[in-house]
Design a protein around this motif. Structure first.
Motif, short mmCIF file in Angstrom:
data_model
loop_
_atom_site.label_atom_id
_atom_site.label_comp_id
_atom_site.label_asym_id
_atom_site.label_seq_id
_atom_site.Cartn_x
_atom_site.Cartn_y
_atom_site.Cartn_z
N UNK A 182 -4.65 63.48 17.39
CA UNK A 182 -6.06 63.26 17.67
C UNK A 182 -6.75 64.60 17.88
N UNK A 183 -7.87 64.79 17.21
CA UNK A 183 -8.62 66.02 17.37
C UNK A 183 -9.36 66.06 18.70
N UNK A 184 -9.72 64.91 19.21
CA UNK A 184 -10.48 64.85 20.45
C UNK A 184 -9.82 63.86 21.39
N UNK A 185 -9.55 64.27 22.61
CA UNK A 185 -8.93 63.33 23.54
C UNK A 185 -9.87 62.17 23.88
N UNK A 186 -9.28 61.09 24.38
CA UNK A 186 -10.11 59.95 24.81
C UNK A 186 -11.07 60.43 25.88
N UNK A 187 -12.27 59.98 25.78
CA UNK A 187 -13.28 60.44 26.72
C UNK A 187 -14.04 61.63 26.18
N UNK A 188 -13.60 62.20 25.07
CA UNK A 188 -14.34 63.25 24.41
C UNK A 188 -14.22 64.64 24.99
N UNK A 189 -13.44 64.85 26.04
CA UNK A 189 -13.35 66.17 26.65
C UNK A 189 -11.89 66.52 26.88
N UNK A 190 -11.51 67.74 26.51
CA UNK A 190 -10.13 68.18 26.71
C UNK A 190 -9.93 68.52 28.19
N UNK A 191 -8.67 68.55 28.67
CA UNK A 191 -8.42 68.94 30.05
C UNK A 191 -8.97 70.33 30.37
N UNK A 192 -8.89 71.24 29.40
CA UNK A 192 -9.42 72.59 29.62
C UNK A 192 -10.94 72.55 29.82
N UNK A 193 -11.63 71.78 28.98
CA UNK A 193 -13.09 71.67 29.12
C UNK A 193 -13.45 71.02 30.45
N UNK A 194 -12.67 70.03 30.86
CA UNK A 194 -12.93 69.37 32.14
C UNK A 194 -12.75 70.36 33.30
N UNK A 249 -5.73 65.41 39.02
CA UNK A 249 -4.40 66.03 39.09
C UNK A 249 -3.81 66.32 37.70
N UNK A 250 -4.11 65.50 36.70
CA UNK A 250 -3.58 65.75 35.36
C UNK A 250 -4.16 67.04 34.78
N UNK A 251 -5.44 67.29 35.02
CA UNK A 251 -6.08 68.52 34.56
C UNK A 251 -5.49 69.72 35.30
N UNK A 252 -5.33 69.59 36.61
CA UNK A 252 -4.79 70.68 37.41
C UNK A 252 -3.35 70.98 37.00
N UNK A 253 -2.56 69.93 36.79
CA UNK A 253 -1.16 70.11 36.41
C UNK A 253 -1.05 70.89 35.10
N UNK A 254 -1.90 70.57 34.15
CA UNK A 254 -1.86 71.23 32.83
C UNK A 254 -2.36 72.66 32.88
N UNK A 255 -3.38 72.93 33.68
CA UNK A 255 -4.05 74.24 33.64
C UNK A 255 -4.14 74.93 35.00
N UNK A 313 -16.38 73.62 42.24
CA UNK A 313 -15.20 73.04 42.86
C UNK A 313 -14.11 74.09 43.04
N UNK A 314 -13.33 73.96 44.10
CA UNK A 314 -12.19 74.84 44.35
C UNK A 314 -10.98 74.28 43.61
N UNK A 315 -9.93 75.10 43.45
CA UNK A 315 -8.71 74.57 42.83
C UNK A 315 -8.15 73.35 43.56
N UNK A 316 -8.22 73.35 44.90
CA UNK A 316 -7.72 72.21 45.65
C UNK A 316 -8.53 70.94 45.35
N UNK A 317 -9.84 71.08 45.22
CA UNK A 317 -10.68 69.93 44.92
C UNK A 317 -10.39 69.40 43.51
N UNK A 318 -10.19 70.32 42.57
CA UNK A 318 -9.86 69.90 41.21
C UNK A 318 -8.53 69.15 41.21
N UNK A 319 -7.56 69.64 41.97
CA UNK A 319 -6.27 68.98 42.07
C UNK A 319 -6.41 67.57 42.64
N UNK A 320 -7.29 67.39 43.59
CA UNK A 320 -7.48 66.08 44.22
C UNK A 320 -8.17 65.09 43.29
N UNK A 321 -9.19 65.53 42.55
CA UNK A 321 -9.95 64.59 41.72
C UNK A 321 -9.39 64.45 40.30
#
Length: 188
Positions: free
Chosen positions: A127-139, A158-164, A148-156
């Motif tokens: 898939x060229x575009x993830x579901x929802x239209x935004x990549x984890x990096x863009x999010x 976690x999949x984005x934080x885990x990847x990046x 947002x702080x890194x801790x806040x990103x991790x809380x809301x």
């Protein structure tokens, strides 16, 4: 002066484009005795055997007729890991060369003007575009830009934080004006 070029069939790649003529299937068999329908059946059966080659992720192809009237398969294959073109030739029987990427595999062998029959596709296209239209990096970038702080990103997210997580922490540090390499949350 002669330039030494590498043997492209010995290169390890994950994607290949290919052509299958009847001679690739069985060099000793007299294919001239078969009708066009029988030749198409043989090519279709050979296409199905592509799944027996280890690590096939996806394959796209069609049966075509060349300018001389010869029926053959044109297509592409993407593997889950690297393989050599020579391995594909020896295990499946085809002429092949490395493809640039998955898009090349998807686009090779789609000529309408020479198509006799489409072949069933194997696998799922990336898939060229993830579901929802935004990549984890863009999010992650959007959340950092929103303050947002890194801790806040991790809380809301976690999949984005885990990847990046490393990039998030480094970008957050740089946005705060701290020196590169500073660990957020460190005591000075």
């Amino acid at each position: 002066m002669t330039e030494n070029k590498p043997d492209v069939l010995s290169l390890q790649k994950t994607a290949f484009i290919f052509t299958v003529n009847l001679g690739h299937i069985d060099k000793k068999f007299d294919w001239t005795s078969l009708s066009e329908e029988e030749i198409i059946e043989e090519l279709e059966a050979h296409w199905q055997r592509l799944l027996e080659v280890p690590n096939v992720k996806l394959a796209r192809g069609q049966i075509e007729r060349n300018e001389s009237g010869v029926l053959h398969i044109n297509g592409g294959v993407k593997f889950t890991g690297v393989t050599r073109g020579r391995t594909l030739q020896n295990r499946w029987g085809c002429w092949c060369e490395p493809a640039l990427n998955e898009a090349a595999v998807m686009n090779y062998g789609k000529k309408q003007e020479t198509r006799v029959k489409s072949l069933p596709n194997f696998g799922v296209k990336k898939s060229n575009k993830p579901k929802g239209g935004r990549s984890p990096k863009q999010a992650a970038i959007k959340m950092l830009m929103a303050g947002m702080t890194p801790q806040q990103i991790c809380m809301v997210a976690p999949d984005v934080f885990f990847t990046h997580h490393r990039a998030i922490k480094e970008t957050f540090t740089m946005m705060q004006g701290f020196p590169l390499g500073y660990e957020y949350g460190e005591e000075e």
